[in-house]
Motif scaffolding. Structure first.
Motif, PDB file in Angstrom:
ATOM      1  N   GLU A   1     -90.998 -11.132 -89.065  1.00 31.88           N
ATOM      2  CA  GLU A   1     -91.729 -11.307 -90.594  1.00 31.88           C
ATOM      3  C   GLU A   1     -93.095 -12.826 -90.543  1.00 31.88           C
ATOM      4  OE1 GLU A   1     -89.099 -11.178 -93.423  1.00 31.88           O
ATOM      5  OE2 GLU A   1     -88.320 -10.155 -91.856  1.00 31.88           O
TER       6      GLU A   1
ATOM      7  N   GLN B   1     -95.891  -6.041 -93.815  1.00 35.07           N
ATOM      8  CA  GLN B   1     -94.306  -6.615 -93.978  1.00 35.07           C
ATOM      9  C   GLN B   1     -93.601  -4.718 -93.637  1.00 35.07           C
ATOM     10  OE1 GLN B   1     -92.332  -9.821 -92.973  1.00 35.07           O
ATOM     11  NE2 GLN B   1     -94.225  -9.939 -93.271  1.00 35.07           N
TER      12      GLN B   1
ATOM     13  N   ASP C   1     -89.926  -3.262 -94.873  1.00 30.31           N
ATOM     14  CA  ASP C   1     -88.127  -3.336 -95.436  1.00 30.31           C
ATOM     15  C   ASP C   1     -87.768  -2.179 -95.738  1.00 30.31           C
ATOM     16  OD1 ASP C   1     -86.370  -4.505 -97.801  1.00 30.31           O
ATOM     17  OD2 ASP C   1     -86.885  -5.456 -98.600  1.00 30.31           O
ATOM     18  N   LYS C   2     -86.277  -1.634 -95.944  1.00 29.03           N
ATOM     19  CA  LYS C   2     -85.743  -0.798 -96.322  1.00 29.03           C
ATOM     20  C   LYS C   2     -85.126  -0.596 -97.008  1.00 29.03           C
ATOM     21  CE  LYS C   2     -84.505  -0.705 -91.223  1.00 29.03           C
ATOM     22  NZ  LYS C   2     -83.599  -1.438 -90.485  1.00 29.03           N
ATOM     23  N   ASP C   3     -84.967   0.540 -97.716  1.00 28.88           N
ATOM     24  CA  ASP C   3     -84.192   1.209 -99.601  1.00 28.88           C
ATOM     25  C   ASP C   3     -83.372   2.203 -98.522  1.00 28.88           C
ATOM     26  OD1 ASP C   3     -86.576   3.145 -99.339  1.00 28.88           O
ATOM     27  OD2 ASP C   3     -86.646   2.142-101.737  1.00 28.88           O
TER      28      ASP C   3
END
Length: 167
Positions: free
Chosen positions: A41, A46, A48-50
Motif C-alpha cells: 500500500e 496501487q 486493485d482487482k475487479d
C-alpha cells in the motif's frame, strides 16, 4: 528395425484398481505452492482487482475473471500496463473454444489473479486459469505477467532474474 516391447498388463490393471483420485488430488495439492497476494500500500502506484464476466456471442462459452489493474499518476504507463493485463485475459480463448463445441455443451473459464511481487521497479502477477466443460474440469494454466514499473513495459523472466555463475 522396430522391436516389439512386451510388458505385463496385469501391472497396469493392478495400478488402476488401487488408484484413488481423491487421494491423488490431496497428494498433489500438498506438493504444489499456493499463490497469495503480496499487495503493498506504500508505493507510488496501487493495484486493485475487479471481477468481470464475459460471454461470446452464442453463450456457449463464458469467462468469470478476477482482473487486476494498476492505478498510478502516469496515465500512459497505467494504460499500457492495464492494456497488457487485459490482453492476457482469455477472451479469445473462450471464443475459439465455443467454435469447437456443439450447442449442447457449455464451457466456463474461471480466472483468479495474484499479485505475487510488487515494488517501485517490478510488478509480478500470476493468472490462474481453470476451464470447465459441461461442469467437469477440462484444463488449467498459469500465466505470469511481469512489468517494469519505471517504463510500463512487460518484462520476460530473464530480464528479471540476475543470472550469474553463482545461480
Amino acid at each position: 528395425s522396430t522391436e516389439d516391447i512386451s510388458y505385463d498388463e496385469s501391472l497396469l490393471e493392478e495400478q488402476e484398481e488401487d488408484w484413488d483420485p481423491e487421494e491423488k488430488a490431496d497428494t498433489v495439492a500438498e506438493e504444489y505452492y499456493e499463490f497469495e497476494d503480496d499487495i503493498k500500500e506504500d508505493l507510488s502506484y496501487q493495484v486493485d482487482k475487479d471481477v468481470i464476466e464475459e460471454s461470446e456471442e452464442t453463450g456457449i462459452a463464458k469467462m468469470i475473471a478476477e482482473r487486476p489493474y494498476v492505478v498510478m499518476e502516469d496515465q500512459v504507463k497505467e494504460d499500457r500496463i492495464n492494456g497488457l493485463i487485459k490482453k492476457e485475459m482469455v477472451r479469445e480463448h473462450i471464443e475459439q473454444t465455443a467454435g469447437k463445441l456443439s450447442k449442447e455443451n457449455e464451457f466456463q473459464m474461471e480466472v483468479r489473479s495474484y499479485i505475487t511481487y510488487m515494488d517501485e521497479e517490478i510488478l509480478s502477477i500470476v493468472l490462474e486459469e481453470d476451464g470447465y466443460l459441461d461442469n467437469s474440469f477440462y484444463e488449467s494454466s498459469l500465466i505470469s505477467l511481469n512489468f517494469d514499473m519505471e517504463t510500463g513495459m512487460a518484462m520476460t523472466n530473464t530480464q528479471i532474474l540476475k543470472i550469474d555463475d553463482e545461480f
